[in-house]
Design a protein around this motif. Sequence first.
Motif, PDB file in Angstrom:
ATOM      1  N   UNK A 211       0.824  -1.202   0.000  1.00  0.00           N
ATOM      2  CA  UNK A 211       0.000   0.000   0.000  1.00  0.00           C
ATOM      3  C   UNK A 211       0.858   1.252   0.000  1.00  0.00           C
ATOM      4  N   UNK A 212       0.607   2.123  -1.003  1.00  0.00           N
ATOM      5  CA  UNK A 212       1.170   3.467  -0.975  1.00  0.00           C
ATOM      6  C   UNK A 212       0.163   4.447  -0.372  1.00  0.00           C
ATOM      7  N   UNK A 217      -5.733   2.996   6.370  1.00  0.00           N
ATOM      8  CA  UNK A 217      -4.380   2.495   6.618  1.00  0.00           C
ATOM      9  C   UNK A 217      -4.121   2.217   8.093  1.00  0.00           C
ATOM     10  N   UNK A 218      -4.619   3.071   8.958  1.00  0.00           N
ATOM     11  CA  UNK A 218      -4.382   2.872  10.391  1.00  0.00           C
ATOM     12  C   UNK A 218      -5.040   1.582  10.878  1.00  0.00           C
ATOM     13  N   UNK A 219      -6.247   1.314  10.414  1.00  0.00           N
ATOM     14  CA  UNK A 219      -6.944   0.086  10.814  1.00  0.00           C
ATOM     15  C   UNK A 219      -6.251  -1.136  10.230  1.00  0.00           C
ATOM     16  N   UNK A 225      -8.640  -4.286  10.000  1.00  0.00           N
ATOM     17  CA  UNK A 225      -9.282  -4.304   8.686  1.00  0.00           C
ATOM     18  C   UNK A 225      -8.356  -5.017   7.719  1.00  0.00           C
ATOM     19  N   UNK A 226      -8.932  -5.806   6.836  1.00  0.00           N
ATOM     20  CA  UNK A 226      -8.153  -6.518   5.833  1.00  0.00           C
ATOM     21  C   UNK A 226      -8.767  -6.253   4.465  1.00  0.00           C
ATOM     22  N   UNK A 227      -7.906  -5.789   3.558  1.00  0.00           N
ATOM     23  CA  UNK A 227      -8.381  -5.518   2.204  1.00  0.00           C
ATOM     24  C   UNK A 227      -8.390  -6.811   1.404  1.00  0.00           C
TER      25      UNK A 227
END
Length: 589
Positions: A211-212, A217-219, A225-227
């Motif tokens: 991830x840029x 992002x914090x989670x 959190x999972x993408x």
Amino acid sequence: MKNKKMSIRILFPLIMSVSIAFCIISCMILFSHYLSAYFIQKTVEDTNRQKNVLAQNIENEIESINDTINTIYYDTIKKYDLQDEAFSSILSNIENSSSEYINGLALYDINGTSLWHSSHLSATPATQESWFTQAKNNIETIYYGPKKLVYPDKVKHVFQISRYVEYIDHGKMKPGILLMQYYTDSVDAILQHYKNTQTSYCYLLDDNSAFLYHPFMQRISSDLYKERTINIALNCTNYKIHKFQGTKWLIERQQIGYTGWNIVLVSSLFNIHTENISVYYVVWIILLMVGIFLVFMDILLFHEFTNPVYRLLNTMREFGKGNYQAKAEENGIGELKTLSAHFNIMAEKLQKQMDEIRNNEREQRKMEKKLLQSQINPHFLYNTLDSIIWMIQSGEYKGAEQMVSLLAKFFRISLSQGQDIISLKKELEHATSYLSIQNIRFKDKFDFSVQADENLLQYLCPKLSIQPLLENAIYHGMEGIYDDGEIQISIYEKNSLIHIDVIDNGLGMPPETIEYIMHNKVVSSKRGSGIGVRNVDERIKLIFGNAYGVVITSELDEGTTASIIIPKIKKVEDIGYWSTTHDLKVMGL
């Protein structure tokens, strides 16, 4: 149980209503499907347009970054010798003047040794860094390495951007690697302009799928959190609709120039339907109103067509029940009006024919009654006159006088001024006269008696109804009996009907004889008048109907009873009612 047929007046509108409802529901389903497809396609197009805008803005930013690093290379590193004092001051000035977006600069030789670097950067050899090896191996391009956290307290990140360069050292050109740490704020600002909610967001990946940028992002860093769309996005060429967690998601990806970066946009299609649910409701309500209107019009138009038919049907039923004055309303559309008009024409013709038939029936019945009444055998008159002559010759003047008087009374009542229907009192006098004459003739061979309800003598009776039954009792019932014969006339009321019984104590008759008397013509003979019991039965049935007539019961050695059953009628005009009723029954109406 007898099956009841459903009326077409109910069945057809029901079928049409169900068909319309089915069509409306099908249209609602199809429209919802196409509307959903339209909204999805529109979302794909809108998302693709937004993706292109974001990608173009990022590429513009990258182009600006490329211009910055190329300017540093061509205007400073390739122009000034590394050993010149101006070299270091120029790079420091560039760093200071661009501190808003450049965090630091560093120059390395081809072996990874630091030749010059910003004061806050480390002089550690860079041979193991990916940005170094990539720039060394790809001398024609600018390499955008992974994102790096430089100020944890401020959460500041930089892109590590490197490129192959040639620098001057002691007048000689040597190969090296230039590193520029560029703040990610400008790129983040571009991506943050997207709405970035739980149901619609975008993120940026580097060439290693790291991830840029990600709005959560914090989670993600905290494993909250999972993408799940990364692999799906990297495997699709343009966009893909994928279902997970019970919801369909739209995933679109686009690569950013030669950087190897990928921008990904993710949108929930469930949210699309929720946002456009009012459109669905409006369309459904319109279709529902159209369906209700069509059902209403179907029932209305069907009734407009069927009401004249049912009115005509009811008129035909009334006509069939005998109401010949019933006329159909000549209304309706086209052929329906013509049908009612032709029915009225047919009814009028049929009514005329029925009137003719009834008149013919009445005339025929009158002729039959007159014919039956005219069948009095002259032998009775001859025998009676012969007996009177014999009495006169024998000096029995009193008996002869009595017989003449009785004979005159007998024929006076028989004539009855041409009337076919007389009172029961006169009919009883006529029968008594006949019995008296026969009793004188046969020298008191039998006795007779009369028992009559005085209240019934006022009612009417067909003329010459009792005499044939008495004749049958005398010539057949008294046969073989001497001086002890008995004949009784009994008139009484039973079940609101008049019963006239002629009873004798003769030898009786078997059932075969009764059947012959009631169903075979009795011709004139020397022993009787010839009118016959069967003729009396036919006359009564012609006048009053099949429910009335003569009934004979007999037992051998016990005697015979012949009963006349007639209705209670006081006026001759009422006979027309009974005749009309009988006519209708005969004609099956």
